[in-house]
Design an enzyme around this catalytic site. Structure first.
Site, short mmCIF file in Angstrom:
data_model
loop_
_atom_site.label_atom_id
_atom_site.label_comp_id
_atom_site.label_asym_id
_atom_site.label_seq_id
_atom_site.Cartn_x
_atom_site.Cartn_y
_atom_site.Cartn_z
N CYS A 170 -25.94 58.45 8.11
CA CYS A 170 -25.31 59.61 8.75
C CYS A 170 -25.55 59.57 10.25
O CYS A 170 -26.53 58.98 10.71
CB CYS A 170 -25.93 60.90 8.20
SG CYS A 170 -25.52 61.21 6.47
N CYS B 12 -20.86 61.15 7.42
CA CYS B 12 -21.68 62.34 7.26
C CYS B 12 -22.46 62.66 8.53
O CYS B 12 -22.67 61.78 9.37
CB CYS B 12 -22.63 62.17 6.08
SG CYS B 12 -23.55 60.63 6.09
#
Ligand code: APR
Length: 258
Positions: free
Chosen positions: A82, A163
């Site tokens: 992420c 993400c």
């Protein structure tokens, strides 16, 4: 002379049967795995090649659907951390220079499949199992060509898995930094998952003496599309500033626009 002609025939045949494409594919795949311990486990370059070539061999090169590459995506699964994903549009060179220097960021072309296929052209033919690297349809010859469908599929996969905070590098030196028809506009932002993504941070890269602004019409269009689902920022930065930052050891991880 007979021998020379026979040798020539063999040479053409090797290329026609995808010898060179397979060679480049496997070589790049192995090179990537050698330098990326985190993805090495469970990936076999010959299996990845088999999944890749079965997407388009013996098929009409204008009828390769995006879904034809589903199997390939499953064979070469890769998790990207992420906050590290960088998307780009009309800034390919700069985005890649940036992620090469700042290892805490990754573009699609820094993943295994993107790395292998970057810059390659390929197709098959309905008339046999051969693989070609020339005489293939161009990006716009027909929509469902093997190269375009691959990048659409790989880009969708990359964007779906994004993400945290994502970065989008757009080109501030052109009239329309954002185009809804680009892969970024037509595939990637549509696949962004609001449950997983927090901020979409647009970085508009421009040159001195060229007016660039986050208020550009096309960027307002992008903002309107993103705002209901994501937090959005847009920052302008000069190309020269980024280039300086790339060499700055004090900023090993970027970003270069704070
Ligand atoms: N002809 C040939 N190639 C094209 C064309 C075209 N008309 N349009 C796009 N491409 C290919 C080229 O390889 C080009 O470098 O797609 C690449 C990106 O095109 P851009 O218009 O600059 O950007 P975009 O369409 O938004 O795609 C970039 O997709 O590759 C993914 O994750 C990556 O975020 C990135 C996005």
């Amino acid at each position: 002379l007979t021998l020379a002609i026979a040798g020539f025939a063999v040479l053409i045949r090797t290329t026609e049967t995808g010898g060179s494409l397979k060679y480049v594919f496997i070589t790049r795949c192995k090179e990537y795995l050698e330098t990326h311990d985190e993805v090495r486990v469970g990936i076999d370059c010959n299996e990845v090649w088999d999944a890749f070539q079965s997407s388009f061999v013996a098929k009409d090169p204008c009828k390769i659907s995006v879904e034809a590459y589903d199997g390939l995506m499953n064979t070469a699964k890769q998790k990207v951390p992420c906050n590290e994903m960088v998307f780009w549009s009309k800034t390919k060179q700069m985005a890649h220079k940036f992620t090469q220097a700042k290892k805490c960021f990754m573009t699609l072309e820094d993943t295994l499949l993107g790395f292998i296929m970057d810059g390659l052209t390929w197709c098959g033919s309905q008339d046999g199992n051969d693989t070609y690297t020339s005489g293939c349809p161009n990006w716009n010859t027909c929509e469902q060509n093997p190269v375009r469908s691959f990048w659409s599929r790989a880009s969708a996969h990359f964007a779906e898995s994004a993400c945290g905070n994502v970065t989008a590098m757009l080109n501030g030196s052109i009239d329309k930094p954002f185009s809804a028809k680009s892969i970024f506009g037509s595939v990637e932002i549509k696949k962004f998952n609001p449950m997983k993504i927090n901020y979409v941070n647009v970085v508009l890269i421009g040159r001195e003496n060229y007016p660039m602004s986050c208020k550009n019409d096309s960027l307002q269009e992008l903002e309107k599309t993103l705002i209901p689902k994501f937090k959005y920022t847009c920052t302008t930065v000069l190309l020269s500033t980024i280039l300086k930052c790339l060499e700055d050891p004090q900023k090993p991880c970027g970003p270069c626009w704070d």
